[in-house]
Structure formats: C-alpha cells, structure tokens
Design a protein around this motif. Structure first.
Motif, short mmCIF file in Angstrom:
data_model
loop_
_atom_site.label_atom_id
_atom_site.label_comp_id
_atom_site.label_asym_id
_atom_site.label_seq_id
_atom_site.Cartn_x
_atom_site.Cartn_y
_atom_site.Cartn_z
N PRO A 144 0.83 -1.20 0.00
CA PRO A 144 0.00 0.00 0.00
C PRO A 144 0.87 1.26 0.00
N LYS A 145 0.34 2.30 -0.56
CA LYS A 145 0.98 3.62 -0.56
C LYS A 145 2.28 3.67 -1.36
N THR A 146 2.46 2.76 -2.30
CA THR A 146 3.65 2.84 -3.15
C THR A 146 3.30 3.60 -4.42
N LYS A 147 4.33 4.13 -5.05
CA LYS A 147 4.15 4.90 -6.27
C LYS A 147 4.08 3.96 -7.48
N PRO A 148 3.50 4.42 -8.58
CA PRO A 148 3.44 3.58 -9.79
C PRO A 148 4.82 3.16 -10.31
N ALA A 149 5.85 3.90 -9.98
CA ALA A 149 7.20 3.56 -10.45
C ALA A 149 7.94 2.62 -9.50
N ASP A 150 7.24 2.11 -8.47
CA ASP A 150 7.85 1.17 -7.53
C ASP A 150 7.56 -0.26 -7.98
N GLY A 151 8.61 -1.01 -8.23
CA GLY A 151 8.46 -2.41 -8.61
C GLY A 151 8.71 -3.32 -7.43
N GLU A 152 8.45 -4.59 -7.63
CA GLU A 152 8.65 -5.57 -6.55
C GLU A 152 9.05 -6.91 -7.12
N ILE A 153 9.98 -7.55 -6.46
CA ILE A 153 10.27 -8.96 -6.73
C ILE A 153 9.27 -9.72 -5.88
N TRP A 154 8.28 -10.32 -6.52
CA TRP A 154 7.24 -11.03 -5.78
C TRP A 154 7.76 -12.37 -5.27
N SER A 155 8.65 -12.99 -6.04
CA SER A 155 9.23 -14.27 -5.65
C SER A 155 10.48 -14.52 -6.49
N LEU A 156 11.44 -15.18 -5.88
CA LEU A 156 12.66 -15.58 -6.59
C LEU A 156 13.14 -16.85 -5.92
N TYR A 157 13.06 -17.95 -6.66
CA TYR A 157 13.43 -19.25 -6.11
C TYR A 157 14.30 -20.01 -7.09
N VAL A 158 15.27 -20.73 -6.54
CA VAL A 158 16.17 -21.57 -7.32
C VAL A 158 16.15 -22.95 -6.68
N HIS A 159 16.15 -24.00 -7.51
CA HIS A 159 16.19 -25.35 -6.97
C HIS A 159 17.46 -25.51 -6.13
N PRO A 160 17.37 -26.14 -4.97
CA PRO A 160 18.54 -26.29 -4.09
C PRO A 160 19.77 -26.90 -4.78
N ASP A 161 19.57 -27.76 -5.76
CA ASP A 161 20.71 -28.35 -6.48
C ASP A 161 21.51 -27.30 -7.27
N HIS A 162 20.91 -26.14 -7.47
CA HIS A 162 21.55 -25.09 -8.28
C HIS A 162 21.88 -23.85 -7.46
N TRP A 163 21.76 -23.92 -6.13
CA TRP A 163 22.12 -22.79 -5.28
C TRP A 163 23.61 -22.51 -5.44
N GLY A 164 23.96 -21.24 -5.40
CA GLY A 164 25.36 -20.83 -5.44
C GLY A 164 26.01 -20.93 -6.81
N LYS A 165 25.22 -21.07 -7.87
CA LYS A 165 25.77 -21.24 -9.22
C LYS A 165 25.45 -20.06 -10.15
N GLY A 166 24.91 -18.97 -9.57
CA GLY A 166 24.65 -17.79 -10.39
C GLY A 166 23.26 -17.70 -10.99
N VAL A 167 22.41 -18.68 -10.73
CA VAL A 167 21.06 -18.68 -11.31
C VAL A 167 20.25 -17.50 -10.78
N ALA A 168 20.28 -17.28 -9.47
CA ALA A 168 19.48 -16.20 -8.88
C ALA A 168 19.89 -14.85 -9.46
N LEU A 169 21.17 -14.66 -9.67
CA LEU A 169 21.64 -13.39 -10.23
C LEU A 169 21.13 -13.19 -11.65
N GLN A 170 21.15 -14.24 -12.45
CA GLN A 170 20.60 -14.14 -13.81
C GLN A 170 19.11 -13.84 -13.78
N LEU A 171 18.39 -14.46 -12.86
CA LEU A 171 16.95 -14.19 -12.74
C LEU A 171 16.72 -12.75 -12.31
#
Length: 173
Positions: A82-109
């Motif tokens: 609530p009370k955010t401006k139209p130019a405010d974005g949000e990452i609603w969710s960001l998930y990586v399979h545990p087998d791929h944690w620490g391999k740069g996937v989250a950064l690419q997403l």
C-alpha cells in the motif's frame, strides 16, 4: 558462458515452477518451519496459481532453464505494498532449486527482472525477505545491491509459525 538461460515463462512451465517452489521452500525453511508444514507444501496446489500468473502476467514470470529443465524462477511486477508509487516495482518471488544454489542462477533471474521492471518504467524495486533466511538476505544485499529497510519489518504467519520479514529496496537504472 552460463549453462543457464532465462526466458519468459510459458504455461507448460507452471508444473515445474510449482514443484521447484515447494522444493526450494522446504530446503530454505528446514529447521525454521515444522517438518509437517514443510511436508504439506504440495506442488499441485501451487500449479494453478503459477498457471494463472503466467497466463495473465501478474506477476510477470521468467524461468531459468538448463537444457529442458526449469531450475529457477522469478516473479516481478509493480509493488503490491500500500501507498507505493506507480514507479515502484517488486520482486514477488525468486526461487532456485537447491541443487543449483550458489551457481549464479538467482543473479541471472534478478537481472532479467531488473530489465523487465525498467522496461515497465519502474525506478525502484523492493523484495520482502525472511530475516531467518540468511541465504536470501545475502543474495539480495551482496549480489543484487538491495538495502534492508528495518522500519518495514513485518510478521507473516505460516501456519502456527511466525516468520519475520524485512523489505529490502534499491534503485533501478
């Protein structure tokens, strides 16, 4: 060159996203949320949600794939707070399979979401991050350049467990 490719999600990805979402939550919240609640994370109940999100682009969803396998996803759009401006974005969710944690996937997403939010005219972006999820906090702060806004701490109920979250925020562009 990365072994991962980030693409807009398609309806056929909904089942893989739901399964990955449940697997990632189980791994991230091990020891924080009771086992029986983690075991109840049924991908079937999440598949319809992700199918709808992909179909209506609310939020926009991108997947990271390695070959034909979905290994991560990000949902992003305008801020739901609530009370955010139209130019405010949000990452609603960001998930990586545990087998791929620490391999740069989250950064690419994150980079794909950042580009998508900028294309939408967003100038800032936020994400709600559980305080006890050290991996997520480290990612948002150290790799994606977000800063915690401790004035925004909130408690979210997950069954009988209370999860403390904080909004992390950064400028775009």
């Amino acid at each position: 060159m990365s072994p991962y490719e980030v693409l807009p999600a398609e309806l056929r990805d909904a089942k893989a996203i739901a399964e990955l979402h449940a697997a990632s939550l189980r791994a991230a919240f091990q020891g924080i949320v009771p086992e029986e609640q983690l075991d109840a994370l049924a991908p079937a109940t999440r598949e319809a949600k992700w199918r709808q999100a992909i179909e209506f682009a609310e939020p926009q969803v991108h997947v990271a794939v390695q070959g034909d396998t979905v290994v991560g996803f990000v949902g992003f759009d305008r801020s739901r707070d609530p009370k955010t401006k139209p130019a405010d974005g949000e990452i609603w969710s960001l998930y990586v399979h545990p087998d791929h944690w620490g391999k740069g996937v989250a950064l690419q997403l994150w980079e794909a979401a950042e580009e998508g939010l900028e294309d939408e005219g967003c100038t800032t972006v936020s994400a709600w991050v559980p305080l006890r999820n050290d991996r997520a906090l480290r990612f948002f702060e150290h790799q994606a350049g977000f800063k915690r806004d401790m004035k925004t701490a909130r408690t979210t109920a997950w069954g009988a467990v209370r999860i403390e979250e904080v909004r992390a925020k950064r400028s775009l562009g």
